[in-house]
Design a protein around this motif. Structure first.
Motif, PDB file in Angstrom:
ATOM      1  N   ASN A   7       0.846  -1.269   0.127  1.00  0.00           N
ATOM      2  CA  ASN A   7       0.206  -0.089  -0.094  1.00  0.00           C
ATOM      3  C   ASN A   7       0.762   1.135   0.224  1.00  0.00           C
ATOM      4  OD1 ASN A   7      -2.438  -1.592  -0.084  1.00  0.00           O
ATOM      5  ND2 ASN A   7      -2.685  -1.420   2.151  1.00  0.00           N
ATOM      6  N   ASP A   8       1.905   1.097   0.744  1.00  0.00           N
ATOM      7  CA  ASP A   8       2.943   2.466   0.685  1.00  0.00           C
ATOM      8  C   ASP A   8       3.720   2.407  -0.291  1.00  0.00           C
ATOM      9  OD1 ASP A   8       2.326   2.714   3.454  1.00  0.00           O
ATOM     10  OD2 ASP A   8       3.547   1.683   4.294  1.00  0.00           O
ATOM     11  N   LEU A   9       4.028   1.446  -1.313  1.00  0.00           N
ATOM     12  CA  LEU A   9       4.629   1.612  -2.507  1.00  0.00           C
ATOM     13  C   LEU A   9       3.691   2.158  -3.419  1.00  0.00           C
ATOM     14  CD1 LEU A   9       7.133   1.054  -4.260  1.00  0.00           C
ATOM     15  CD2 LEU A   9       6.214  -1.573  -4.525  1.00  0.00           C
ATOM     16  N   VAL A  10       2.531   1.526  -3.607  1.00  0.00           N
ATOM     17  CA  VAL A  10       1.454   2.084  -4.495  1.00  0.00           C
ATOM     18  C   VAL A  10       1.119   3.512  -4.320  1.00  0.00           C
ATOM     19  CG1 VAL A  10      -0.674   2.025  -4.973  1.00  0.00           C
ATOM     20  CG2 VAL A  10       0.164  -0.279  -4.773  1.00  0.00           C
ATOM     21  N   LYS A  11       0.996   3.972  -3.063  1.00  0.00           N
ATOM     22  CA  LYS A  11       0.994   5.398  -2.699  1.00  0.00           C
ATOM     23  C   LYS A  11       1.973   6.271  -3.284  1.00  0.00           C
ATOM     24  CE  LYS A  11      -0.510   8.538   0.954  1.00  0.00           C
ATOM     25  NZ  LYS A  11      -0.814   8.671   2.379  1.00  0.00           N
ATOM     26  N   LEU A  12       3.483   6.026  -2.784  1.00  0.00           N
ATOM     27  CA  LEU A  12       4.509   6.898  -2.894  1.00  0.00           C
ATOM     28  C   LEU A  12       4.916   6.755  -4.399  1.00  0.00           C
ATOM     29  CD1 LEU A  12       6.314   5.733   0.034  1.00  0.00           C
ATOM     30  CD2 LEU A  12       5.526   7.936  -0.424  1.00  0.00           C
ATOM     31  N   SER A  13       4.608   5.702  -5.011  1.00  0.00           N
ATOM     32  CA  SER A  13       5.101   5.673  -6.424  1.00  0.00           C
ATOM     33  C   SER A  13       3.941   6.111  -7.621  1.00  0.00           C
ATOM     34  CB  SER A  13       5.380   4.413  -6.846  1.00  0.00           C
ATOM     35  OG  SER A  13       4.311   3.405  -6.879  1.00  0.00           O
ATOM     36  N   GLN A  14       2.580   6.132  -6.845  1.00  0.00           N
ATOM     37  CA  GLN A  14       1.283   6.409  -7.838  1.00  0.00           C
ATOM     38  C   GLN A  14       1.439   5.609  -8.993  1.00  0.00           C
ATOM     39  OE1 GLN A  14       1.897  10.645  -8.825  1.00  0.00           O
ATOM     40  NE2 GLN A  14       0.838  11.179  -7.001  1.00  0.00           N
ATOM     41  N   THR A  15       1.513   4.104  -8.655  1.00  0.00           N
ATOM     42  CA  THR A  15       1.338   2.942  -9.554  1.00  0.00           C
ATOM     43  C   THR A  15       0.454   1.985  -9.041  1.00  0.00           C
ATOM     44  OG1 THR A  15       3.946   3.340 -10.066  1.00  0.00           O
ATOM     45  CG2 THR A  15       2.838   1.254 -10.818  1.00  0.00           C
ATOM     46  N   PRO A  16      -0.688   1.512  -9.718  1.00  0.00           N
ATOM     47  CA  PRO A  16      -1.653   0.482  -9.356  1.00  0.00           C
ATOM     48  C   PRO A  16      -0.884  -0.527  -8.908  1.00  0.00           C
ATOM     49  CG  PRO A  16      -2.177   1.700 -11.440  1.00  0.00           C
ATOM     50  CD  PRO A  16      -0.944   2.026 -11.233  1.00  0.00           C
ATOM     51  N   LYS A  17      -1.334  -1.430  -7.890  1.00  0.00           N
ATOM     52  CA  LYS A  17      -0.877  -2.565  -7.300  1.00  0.00           C
ATOM     53  C   LYS A  17      -0.687  -3.637  -8.467  1.00  0.00           C
ATOM     54  CE  LYS A  17      -2.021  -6.411  -4.190  1.00  0.00           C
ATOM     55  NZ  LYS A  17      -2.895  -6.982  -2.945  1.00  0.00           N
ATOM     56  N   SER A  18      -1.685  -3.628  -9.350  1.00  0.00           N
ATOM     57  CA  SER A  18      -1.645  -4.575 -10.742  1.00  0.00           C
ATOM     58  C   SER A  18      -0.430  -4.377 -11.536  1.00  0.00           C
ATOM     59  CB  SER A  18      -2.647  -4.578 -11.354  1.00  0.00           C
ATOM     60  OG  SER A  18      -2.976  -3.401 -11.984  1.00  0.00           O
ATOM     61  N   THR A  19      -0.092  -3.310 -11.712  1.00  0.00           N
ATOM     62  CA  THR A  19       1.167  -2.801 -12.198  1.00  0.00           C
ATOM     63  C   THR A  19       2.308  -3.358 -11.901  1.00  0.00           C
ATOM     64  OG1 THR A  19       0.015  -1.048 -13.532  1.00  0.00           O
ATOM     65  CG2 THR A  19       2.390  -0.974 -13.386  1.00  0.00           C
ATOM     66  N   VAL A  20       2.586  -3.032 -10.515  1.00  0.00           N
ATOM     67  CA  VAL A  20       3.812  -3.258  -9.483  1.00  0.00           C
ATOM     68  C   VAL A  20       3.704  -4.947  -9.472  1.00  0.00           C
ATOM     69  CG1 VAL A  20       4.538  -3.397  -7.261  1.00  0.00           C
ATOM     70  CG2 VAL A  20       3.551  -1.497  -8.003  1.00  0.00           C
ATOM     71  N   LEU A  21       2.733  -5.718  -9.403  1.00  0.00           N
ATOM     72  CA  LEU A  21       2.768  -7.078  -9.426  1.00  0.00           C
ATOM     73  C   LEU A  21       3.528  -7.637 -10.934  1.00  0.00           C
ATOM     74  CD1 LEU A  21      -0.328  -8.042  -7.449  1.00  0.00           C
ATOM     75  CD2 LEU A  21       1.930  -7.989  -6.714  1.00  0.00           C
ATOM     76  N   TYR A  22       2.702  -6.979 -12.018  1.00  0.00           N
ATOM     77  CA  TYR A  22       3.269  -7.295 -13.116  1.00  0.00           C
ATOM     78  C   TYR A  22       4.833  -6.987 -13.461  1.00  0.00           C
ATOM     79  CZ  TYR A  22       3.553  -7.168 -18.404  1.00  0.00           C
ATOM     80  OH  TYR A  22       3.860  -7.215 -19.732  1.00  0.00           O
ATOM     81  N   TYR A  23       5.206  -5.985 -12.992  1.00  0.00           N
ATOM     82  CA  TYR A  23       6.577  -5.483 -13.173  1.00  0.00           C
ATOM     83  C   TYR A  23       7.444  -6.589 -12.656  1.00  0.00           C
ATOM     84  CZ  TYR A  23       5.532  -1.284 -15.511  1.00  0.00           C
ATOM     85  OH  TYR A  23       4.812  -0.127 -16.105  1.00  0.00           O
ATOM     86  N   ILE A  24       7.004  -7.042 -11.329  1.00  0.00           N
ATOM     87  CA  ILE A  24       7.655  -8.176 -10.495  1.00  0.00           C
ATOM     88  C   ILE A  24       7.867  -9.270 -11.151  1.00  0.00           C
ATOM     89  CG2 ILE A  24       7.774  -9.543  -8.476  1.00  0.00           C
ATOM     90  CD1 ILE A  24       6.710  -7.059  -7.003  1.00  0.00           C
ATOM     91  N   LYS A  25       6.758  -9.896 -11.919  1.00  0.00           N
ATOM     92  CA  LYS A  25       6.680 -11.015 -12.481  1.00  0.00           C
ATOM     93  C   LYS A  25       7.525 -10.724 -13.735  1.00  0.00           C
ATOM     94  CE  LYS A  25       3.215 -13.661 -15.327  1.00  0.00           C
ATOM     95  NZ  LYS A  25       1.729 -13.860 -15.866  1.00  0.00           N
ATOM     96  N   GLU A  26       7.449  -9.712 -14.540  1.00  0.00           N
ATOM     97  CA  GLU A  26       8.587  -9.373 -15.347  1.00  0.00           C
ATOM     98  C   GLU A  26       9.936  -9.370 -15.532  1.00  0.00           C
ATOM     99  OE1 GLU A  26       7.581  -9.855 -19.108  1.00  0.00           O
ATOM    100  OE2 GLU A  26       5.782 -10.678 -18.430  1.00  0.00           O
ATOM    101  N   GLY A  27      10.375  -9.219 -14.012  1.00  0.00           N
ATOM    102  CA  GLY A  27      11.604  -9.170 -13.592  1.00  0.00           C
ATOM    103  C   GLY A  27      12.168  -7.695 -13.649  1.00  0.00           C
ATOM    104  N   LEU A  28      11.339  -6.664 -13.606  1.00  0.00           N
ATOM    105  CA  LEU A  28      11.531  -5.188 -13.612  1.00  0.00           C
ATOM    106  C   LEU A  28      11.735  -4.654 -12.385  1.00  0.00           C
ATOM    107  CD1 LEU A  28       9.229  -3.674 -16.633  1.00  0.00           C
ATOM    108  CD2 LEU A  28      11.429  -4.744 -16.742  1.00  0.00           C
ATOM    109  N   LEU A  29      11.102  -5.472 -11.557  1.00  0.00           N
ATOM    110  CA  LEU A  29      11.324  -4.907  -9.973  1.00  0.00           C
ATOM    111  C   LEU A  29      11.796  -6.456  -9.116  1.00  0.00           C
ATOM    112  CD1 LEU A  29       8.068  -2.879  -9.369  1.00  0.00           C
ATOM    113  CD2 LEU A  29      10.487  -2.046  -9.895  1.00  0.00           C
ATOM    114  N   PRO A  30      12.790  -5.854  -7.840  1.00  0.00           N
ATOM    115  CA  PRO A  30      13.205  -7.028  -7.198  1.00  0.00           C
ATOM    116  C   PRO A  30      11.920  -7.865  -6.481  1.00  0.00           C
ATOM    117  CG  PRO A  30      13.667  -5.056  -6.290  1.00  0.00           C
ATOM    118  CD  PRO A  30      13.217  -4.712  -7.646  1.00  0.00           C
ATOM    119  N   GLU A  31      11.971  -9.104  -6.238  1.00  0.00           N
ATOM    120  CA  GLU A  31      10.799  -9.874  -5.366  1.00  0.00           C
ATOM    121  C   GLU A  31      10.943  -9.177  -4.143  1.00  0.00           C
ATOM    122  OE1 GLU A  31       9.157 -12.332  -6.272  1.00  0.00           O
ATOM    123  OE2 GLU A  31       9.739 -12.747  -8.222  1.00  0.00           O
TER     124      GLU A  31
END
Length: 213
Positions: free
Chosen positions: A5-29
């Protein structure tokens, strides 16, 4: 470390997008401290902003960004500095390529005329590879009449002078600042956002003024 919730708020990025980027390897697990309780590295905020920057200013695809992030020379702590040396990944990795012979046949040019455009700086194939971008630029150049082509050469000479000033100012600023990555981001903002806005708006303003008289 941050909760989702904090990451979504601070980055103004939807949770679904964050999870997608993690799945694609763009963000660390995330750190899975407890069942259903994940903590995310704070650097994810900067990386999410960088991903948005690449998508907005370079029209970069997810696969291009992934290729950039997984390159051994990419520094997660200094992404804009890394972008300087790895710009080819973003600028042309997925473009269709063309041989000089094919371009010359398509636009009725001699290979020496094509090479002159490259030598002059009108065309800038990366590592000698002509992509769809160079093909599009060449198509515009070949449609120019004599007066328009002279204007294009003026663009080129002006660009070369501006480039020297831009680089010198940036190198000077980098020597005086410890925030190297922020200075390089500022350089990209100048090149990709501010410069086109100023140059193109001047032309549009004059056109509107002249066409209304």
């Amino acid at each position: 470390m941050l909760k989702m919730n904090d990451l979504v708020k601070l980055s103004q990025t939807p949770k679904s997008t964050v999870l997608y980027y993690i799945k694609e390897g763009l963000l660390p697990e995330p750190l899975k401290d407890k069942p259903n309780f994940h903590l995310y590295d704070e650097r994810c905020i900067g990386l999410l902003k960088f991903i948005k920057y690449l998508q907005t200013n370079f029209n970069a695809s997810i696969s291009q960004i992934k290729q950039l992030f997984t390159h051994p020379d990419f520094d997660w702590q200094n992404p804009y500095e890394s972008l300087i040396s790895l710009i080819n990944i973003i600028m042309g990795a997925e473009n269709e390529t063309f041989s000089p012979k094919a371009l010359c046949q398509e636009f009725s040019l001699s290979e020496s005329a094509l090479q002159t455009m490259v030598d002059d700086g009108l065309l800038n194939p990366r590592e000698g590879i002509f992509t769809a971008k160079e093909r599009d630029i060449l198509a515009i150049i070949c449609r120019c009449n004599e007066a328009e082509y002279e204007m294009v050469k003026t663009y080129l000479q002006t660009a070369k002078k501006l480039a020297e000033q831009e680089v010198n100012l940036t190198l000077s600023a980098l020597k005086e600042s410890e925030q190297k990555d922020e200075k390089l981001k500022h350089l990209f903002d100048l090149l990709l956002v501010l410069k086109p806005y100023i140059l193109n708006m001047q032309t549009l303003n004059i056109y509107q003024r002249e066409s209304s008289t």
